[in-house]
Write a protein that holds these residues in place. Structure first.
Motif, PDB file in Angstrom:
ATOM      1  N   PHE A  90      56.273  21.736  57.320  1.00 39.34           N
ATOM      2  CA  PHE A  90      56.979  22.763  56.560  1.00 39.34           C
ATOM      3  C   PHE A  90      56.822  22.509  55.063  1.00 39.34           C
ATOM      4  N   PHE A 106      62.256  27.604  52.804  1.00 34.89           N
ATOM      5  CA  PHE A 106      61.214  27.029  53.638  1.00 34.89           C
ATOM      6  C   PHE A 106      60.218  28.079  54.111  1.00 34.89           C
ATOM      7  N   GLY A 107      58.989  27.630  54.250  1.00 33.62           N
ATOM      8  CA  GLY A 107      57.976  28.445  54.895  1.00 33.62           C
ATOM      9  C   GLY A 107      58.173  28.481  56.398  1.00 33.62           C
ATOM     10  N   GLN A 108      57.299  29.206  57.068  1.00 34.60           N
ATOM     11  CA  GLN A 108      57.431  29.385  58.509  1.00 34.60           C
ATOM     12  C   GLN A 108      56.851  28.227  59.300  1.00 34.60           C
ATOM     13  N   GLY A 109      56.182  27.334  58.639  1.00 36.10           N
ATOM     14  CA  GLY A 109      55.678  26.150  59.322  1.00 36.10           C
ATOM     15  C   GLY A 109      54.236  26.283  59.771  1.00 36.10           C
TER      16      GLY A 109
ATOM     17  N   GLN B  38      67.827  26.548  62.401  1.00 36.74           N
ATOM     18  CA  GLN B  38      66.445  26.814  62.793  1.00 36.74           C
ATOM     19  C   GLN B  38      66.441  27.379  64.209  1.00 36.74           C
ATOM     20  N   LYS B  42      60.844  29.009  64.539  1.00 42.49           N
ATOM     21  CA  LYS B  42      61.067  29.668  63.253  1.00 42.49           C
ATOM     22  C   LYS B  42      61.192  28.636  62.146  1.00 42.49           C
ATOM     23  N   GLY B  43      61.219  29.128  60.911  1.00 43.89           N
ATOM     24  CA  GLY B  43      61.493  28.259  59.774  1.00 43.89           C
ATOM     25  C   GLY B  43      62.979  28.008  59.643  1.00 43.89           C
ATOM     26  N   LEU B  44      63.366  27.378  58.569  1.00 48.62           N
ATOM     27  CA  LEU B  44      64.772  27.018  58.344  1.00 48.62           C
ATOM     28  C   LEU B  44      65.438  28.040  57.430  1.00 48.62           C
TER      29      LEU B  44
END
Lengths: 115, 112
Positions: A90, A106-109, B38, B42-44
C-alpha cells in the motif's frame, strides 16, 4: 476520494527479478509512504519520503529501495524479488495542514506474488 | 518511540448488538490516534481521528472512540452492529515524519 493511484494492481514475478511499483498522487502532498500488509502483522512501513529526493527507511526496508524524482510519484523497487516479499503493498500520502494529526490516505493496494 | 496494541485479533458480535474494539497505545508525547477500516480486498478508509481536542471522537457510520490518557487507551465502539461493518479494523498512532504505526488489526465478524 484522495487522488492516489497504485500500479500495477496485481503482479506475479519470478524469484530474482527486479520489480517496480508505482504510486502516483494528484494532491501535492509532501509525505508519501510504502507499507506492506501481511496477515497477523498489520501494515509495516517500508520506506517513506518527505519531499522530492528526500527518503528514509522504515521498519522493514531490507531488499527494497525507493525514489521520488517528482512530488507526485513515489516508486518502490524490489531489487531482486524473493518469496518473502509476496505481500500486499500500500502507498499512502499525507499532507501537513494538521501537523502530525493529519490523516493519511491510502491507495487500493498492489498484490505481488513472487514465485 | 510509539506502539499500538489491539487487544483482540478477532471479535464476533450479533447484528444489532454493541461493538467494542480495544486499543492501547504507547507514545513519548501527546499522540494523534486514528482508526481505519479495511473491507475485504479494499484499501484503508479513515473512520475517525483524535488530535487533542475533544476526548470523545465521532466518526463515520456511527462509530466513535474515546481517548483516555490515564489508561493509554483509544477503544472503538458502535451501539448497534450492522452486517456491513464486517471488516478489519486498525488502530494507528501518529509520530513524526515516519508516518503512522499500526496495530495488528482486529477482524470484526457480524453474526446474523
Amino acid at each position: 476520494d484522495a487522488g492516489i493511484t497504485q500500479s500495477p494492481r496485481h503482479k506475479v514475478t519470478e524469484t530474482g527479478t527486479p520489480v517496480t511499483l508505482r504510486c502516483h498522487q494528484t494532491e501535492n502532498h509532501r509525505y508519501m509512504y510504502w507499507y506492506r500488509q501481511d496477515p497477523g502483522h498489520g501494515l509495516r512501513l517500508i520506506h517513506y519520503s518527505y519531499g522530492v529526493k528526500d527518503t528514509d527507511k522504515g521498519e522493514v526496508s531490507d531488499g527494497y529501495s525507493v525514489s521520488r524524482s517528482k512530488t507526485e510519484d513515489f516508486l518502490l523497487t524490489l531489487e531482486s524479488a524473493t518469496s518473502s516479499q509476496t505481500s500486499v503493498y500500500f502507498c499512502a500520502i499525507r499532507g501537513t495542514t494538521g501537523g502530525w494529526g493529519t490523516e493519511a490516505f491510502f491507495g487500493q493496494g498492489t498484490r505481488l506474488t513472487v514465485v | 518511540a510509539q506502539s499500538v496494541t489491539q487487544l483482540d485479533s478477532h471479535v464476533s458480535v450479533s447484528e444489532g448488538t454493541p461493538v467494542l474494539l480495544r486499543c492501547n497505545y504507547s507514545s513519548s508525547y501527546s499522540p494523534s490516534l486514528f482508526w481505519y477500516v479495511q473491507h475485504p480486498n479494499k484499501g484503508l478508509q479513515l473512520l475517525l481521528k483524535y488530535t487533542s481536542a475533544a476526548t470523545l471522537v465521532k466518526g463515520i457510520n456511527g462509530f466513535e472512540a474515546e481517548f483516555k490518557k490515564s489508561e493509554t487507551s483509544f477503544h472503538l465502539t458502535k451501539p448497534s452492529a450492522h452486517m456491513s461493518d464486517a471488516a478489519e479494523y486498525f488502530c494507528v498512532v501518529s509520530g513524526g515524519a515516519d508516518g503512522l504505526t499500526f496495530g495488528k488489526g482486529t477482524h470484526l465478524i457480524i453474526q446474523p
